[in-house]
Design an enzyme around this catalytic site. Structure first.
Site, PDB file in Angstrom:
ATOM      1  N   GLY A 168       0.789  -1.232   0.000  1.00 43.72           N
ATOM      2  CA  GLY A 168       0.000   0.000   0.000  1.00 43.72           C
ATOM      3  C   GLY A 168       0.823   1.285   0.000  1.00 43.72           C
ATOM      4  O   GLY A 168       0.288   2.362   0.246  1.00 43.72           O
TER       5      GLY A 168
ATOM      6  N   TRP B  91       2.261   2.884  -2.576  1.00 44.05           N
ATOM      7  CA  TRP B  91       1.803   3.787  -3.649  1.00 44.05           C
ATOM      8  C   TRP B  91       0.436   4.374  -3.287  1.00 44.05           C
ATOM      9  O   TRP B  91       0.159   5.528  -3.571  1.00 44.05           O
ATOM     10  CB  TRP B  91       1.699   3.038  -4.994  1.00 44.05           C
ATOM     11  CG  TRP B  91       2.985   2.978  -5.768  1.00 44.05           C
ATOM     12  CD1 TRP B  91       4.243   2.941  -5.257  1.00 44.05           C
ATOM     13  CD2 TRP B  91       3.133   2.962  -7.196  1.00 44.05           C
ATOM     14  NE1 TRP B  91       5.163   2.891  -6.268  1.00 44.05           N
ATOM     15  CE2 TRP B  91       4.528   2.892  -7.470  1.00 44.05           C
ATOM     16  CE3 TRP B  91       2.240   2.971  -8.268  1.00 44.05           C
ATOM     17  CZ2 TRP B  91       5.036   2.856  -8.772  1.00 44.05           C
ATOM     18  CZ3 TRP B  91       2.741   2.929  -9.573  1.00 44.05           C
ATOM     19  CH2 TRP B  91       4.119   2.881  -9.812  1.00 44.05           C
TER      20      TRP B  91
ATOM     21  N   ASP C  19      -5.041  -5.895  -4.985  1.00 42.03           N
ATOM     22  CA  ASP C  19      -3.913  -6.828  -4.963  1.00 42.03           C
ATOM     23  C   ASP C  19      -4.422  -8.247  -4.681  1.00 42.03           C
ATOM     24  O   ASP C  19      -5.482  -8.435  -4.091  1.00 42.03           O
ATOM     25  CB  ASP C  19      -2.884  -6.442  -3.890  1.00 42.03           C
ATOM     26  CG  ASP C  19      -1.487  -6.963  -4.240  1.00 42.03           C
ATOM     27  OD1 ASP C  19      -0.644  -6.172  -4.676  1.00 42.03           O
ATOM     28  OD2 ASP C  19      -1.240  -8.184  -4.099  1.00 42.03           O
TER      29      ASP C  19
ATOM     30  N   ASP D 173      -7.614 -10.647  -8.153  1.00 44.09           N
ATOM     31  CA  ASP D 173      -6.656 -10.745  -9.258  1.00 44.09           C
ATOM     32  C   ASP D 173      -6.974  -9.630 -10.261  1.00 44.09           C
ATOM     33  O   ASP D 173      -8.078  -9.598 -10.838  1.00 44.09           O
ATOM     34  CB  ASP D 173      -6.817 -12.136  -9.907  1.00 44.09           C
ATOM     35  CG  ASP D 173      -5.792 -12.370 -11.013  1.00 44.09           C
ATOM     36  OD1 ASP D 173      -5.265 -11.394 -11.586  1.00 44.09           O
ATOM     37  OD2 ASP D 173      -5.532 -13.551 -11.305  1.00 44.09           O
TER      38      ASP D 173
ATOM     39  N   ASP E  98       2.168  -0.976 -10.228  1.00 43.40           N
ATOM     40  CA  ASP E  98       3.538  -1.358  -9.863  1.00 43.40           C
ATOM     41  C   ASP E  98       3.557  -2.887  -9.701  1.00 43.40           C
ATOM     42  O   ASP E  98       4.426  -3.433  -9.025  1.00 43.40           O
ATOM     43  CB  ASP E  98       3.872  -0.656  -8.530  1.00 43.40           C
ATOM     44  CG  ASP E  98       5.326  -0.762  -8.126  1.00 43.40           C
ATOM     45  OD1 ASP E  98       6.186  -0.837  -9.022  1.00 43.40           O
ATOM     46  OD2 ASP E  98       5.601  -0.757  -6.907  1.00 43.40           O
TER      47      ASP E  98
ATOM     48  N   LYS F 212       4.594  -0.405 -14.450  1.00 42.66           N
ATOM     49  CA  LYS F 212       5.952  -0.945 -14.348  1.00 42.66           C
ATOM     50  C   LYS F 212       6.147  -2.039 -15.390  1.00 42.66           C
ATOM     51  O   LYS F 212       5.257  -2.850 -15.630  1.00 42.66           O
ATOM     52  CB  LYS F 212       6.150  -1.549 -12.958  1.00 42.66           C
ATOM     53  CG  LYS F 212       7.483  -2.305 -12.856  1.00 42.66           C
ATOM     54  CD  LYS F 212       7.978  -2.432 -11.456  1.00 42.66           C
ATOM     55  CE  LYS F 212       7.258  -3.504 -10.675  1.00 42.66           C
ATOM     56  NZ  LYS F 212       7.645  -3.448  -9.271  1.00 42.66           N
TER      57      LYS F 212
HETATM   58  C1  LIG Z   1       6.132  -4.479  -5.960  1.00 46.27           C
HETATM   59  S1  LIG Z   1       4.608  -4.959  -5.252  1.00 46.27           S
HETATM   60  C2  LIG Z   1       3.716  -3.435  -5.234  1.00 46.27           C
HETATM   61  C3  LIG Z   1       4.212  -2.471  -4.206  1.00 46.27           C
HETATM   62  C4  LIG Z   1       3.313  -1.276  -4.046  1.00 46.27           C
HETATM   63  N1  LIG Z   1       3.384  -0.381  -5.213  1.00 46.27           N
HETATM   64  C5  LIG Z   1       3.671  -0.459  -2.828  1.00 46.27           C
HETATM   65  O1  LIG Z   1       4.173   0.655  -2.975  1.00 46.27           O
HETATM   66  O2  LIG Z   1       3.420  -0.917  -1.727  1.00 46.27           O
HETATM   67  C6  LIG Z   1       3.835  -5.856  -6.541  1.00 46.27           C
HETATM   68  C7  LIG Z   1       2.473  -6.415  -6.168  1.00 46.27           C
HETATM   69  O3  LIG Z   1       1.840  -6.933  -7.344  1.00 46.27           O
HETATM   70  C8  LIG Z   1       0.913  -7.899  -6.893  1.00 46.27           C
HETATM   71  N2  LIG Z   1       0.367  -8.725  -7.981  1.00 46.27           N
HETATM   72  C9  LIG Z   1       1.025  -9.590  -8.787  1.00 46.27           C
HETATM   73  N3  LIG Z   1       0.166 -10.198  -9.648  1.00 46.27           N
HETATM   74  C10 LIG Z   1      -1.073  -9.691  -9.371  1.00 46.27           C
HETATM   75  C11 LIG Z   1      -2.379  -9.916  -9.909  1.00 46.27           C
HETATM   76  N4  LIG Z   1      -2.585 -10.791 -10.917  1.00 46.27           N
HETATM   77  N5  LIG Z   1      -3.416  -9.239  -9.385  1.00 46.27           N
HETATM   78  C12 LIG Z   1      -3.215  -8.359  -8.368  1.00 46.27           C
HETATM   79  N6  LIG Z   1      -2.012  -8.102  -7.806  1.00 46.27           N
HETATM   80  C13 LIG Z   1      -0.941  -8.763  -8.297  1.00 46.27           C
HETATM   81  C14 LIG Z   1       1.725  -8.687  -5.878  1.00 46.27           C
HETATM   82  O4  LIG Z   1       0.872  -9.426  -5.017  1.00 46.27           O
HETATM   83  C15 LIG Z   1       2.503  -7.564  -5.165  1.00 46.27           C
HETATM   84  O5  LIG Z   1       1.885  -7.207  -3.974  1.00 46.27           O
END
Ligand SMILES: C[S@@+](CC[C@H](N)C(=O)[O-])C[C@H]1O[C@@H](n2cnc3c(N)ncnc32)[C@H](O)[C@@H]1O
Length: 260
Positions: free
Chosen positions: A55, A57, A75, A93, A116, A156
Site C-alpha cells: 500500500g 503507492w 492486490d 486478481d 507497480d 511498471k
Molecule cells: C512491488 S509490489 C507493489 C508495491 C506497491 N506499489 C507499494 O508501494 O506498496 C507488486 C504487487 O503486485 C501484486 N500482484 C502480482 N500479480 C497480481 C495480480 N494478478 N493481481 C493483483 N495483484 C498482483 C503482488 O501481489 C505484489 O503485492
C-alpha cells in the site's frame, strides 16, 4: 565503487526513509518522483492502483489527491485497510473481469490508473519478463476501460523484447508517452515505468496510415483534411490532393500527418 554496492546502498536509503516517514514500502518514493516529473496525479483525482500491496503507492497517491480525491487499490494479497474512507483496498486478481467490476463499482471515472504489479520472480529472465508483460498489458487494458478522456497511466515493466510493443500501444492511446526510471529504482534493476499522459478517445492514432483528401489550406502552407470529422493537418498538402499519410502526432482536437 561497485554497481551492486551502490544499488544496495540506495535500497537501504529508501528503506530507512520509508520507515521514518511511515510509508508501507520504499516504492512510495518511486511514485513520488515519477509524479514530480510528469504531474500525472493531482489534488481531487480518483486513482486506481493495480498490484498495490502493501500500500505504499496508495499512501503516496492519497497524499497527493487529498481528502477530495479517492484511491482504490487492488492486490492478490490482502492490503491492510486504511482508516480513511477515501482509500479503498480490494483483494483480487487484477487480470480478472470480476475484480475490475469491483473497482468500477467504487468510482465513476478514474483520472489515473497506476500499476507497480510484479509477478512472483522465478529467476528465469525470459519467464519473468513474459509474466511481467502479461500484467503490464492487463493494466493497460484496464486503464483504457476505466480512465476518463485525458486521464493518465503509469505501469511498471521489466525491460525486454516485449517492452517496445507495449510502449507503442501506450504511445497510440495517449497524447504523450515516456519511459521513466526514478532515482528510487535501483539502476541495475531492469524495471522501468511507462508513463502515458492524456488518454485519447480520437478516431485516429499515432502511427495510423490513411488516405485523405486535402479540403482546406491551413496556415504555414500545410493542408487540412478530415477523417470521421476529425481534423488532420497534412504537411505540405494542397487543396484537392488525395494522399496516403502517416499520423505523426495526435492531440484531443487534431492530428498531424506526413505524406508517405
Ligand atoms: C512491488 S509490489 C507493489 C508495491 C506497491 N506499489 C507499494 O508501494 O506498496 C507488486 C504487487 O503486485 C501484486 N500482484 C502480482 N500479480 C497480481 C495480480 N494478478 N493481481 C493483483 N495483484 C498482483 C503482488 O501481489 C505484489 O503485492
Amino acid at each position: 565503487m561497485g554497481k551492486k554496492w551502490q544499488g544496495d546502498r540506495k535500497r537501504e536509503y529508501y528503506y530507512k526513509k520509508a520507515k521514518s516517514e511511515d510509508y508501507r514500502s520504499r516504492a512510495s518514493f518511486k511514485l513520488k518522483q515519477i509524479n514530480k516529473k510528469f504531474r500525472l496525479i493531482k489534488q481531487g483525482d480518483a486513482v486506481c492502483d493495480l498490484g498495490a500491496a502493501p500500500g505504499g503507492w496508495m499512501q503516496m497517491a492519497a497524499e497527493i489527491v487529498g481528502e477530495a480525491g479517492v484511491v482504490v487499490g487492488v492486490d492478490l494479497e490482502e492490503i491492510e485497510p486504511f482508516p480513511e474512507e477515501n482509500i479503498i483496498a480490494i483483494q483480487g486478481d487484477m487480470t480478472l473481469p470480476e475484480t475490475i467490476a469491483a473497482v468500477k463499482s467504487q468510482s465513476v471515472e478514474f483520472d489515473a490508473v497506476i500499476s507497480d504489479a510484479s509477478p512472483d520472480i522465478s529467476g528465469a529472465w525470459d519467464v519473468d519478463h513474459y509474466n511481467s508483460m502479461t500484467l503490464s498489458k492487463s493494466a493497460l487494458n484496464t486503464a483504457l476501460e476505466l480512465l476518463r478522456e485525458g486521464g493518465n497511466f503509469i505501469v511498471k515493466v521489466f525491460q525486454g523484447d516485449m517492452t517496445k510493443e507495449l510502449f507503442t500501444e501506450v504511445k497510440r492511446s495517449f497524447q504523450f508517452a515516456k519511459i521513466a526510471k526514478p532515482d528510487a529504482s535501483r539502476r541495475q534493476s531492469s524495471e522501468v515505468y511507462i508513463v502515458g499522459k492524456g488518454l485519447l478517445k480520437t478516431p485516429v492514432r499515432y502511427g495510423d496510415k490513411l488516405t485523405v483528401t486535402v479540403v482546406e489550406q491551413g496556415r504555414d502552407g500545410d493542408g487540412v483534411a478530415y477523417h470521421e470529422g476529425f481534423k488532420i493537418i497534412v504537411e505540405e498538402g494542397r487543396v484537392g490532393e488525395t494522399a496516403a499519410v502517416k499520423i505523426k502526432k495526435v492531440t484531443h482536437k487534431l492530428a498531424f500527418a506526413v505524406k508517405v
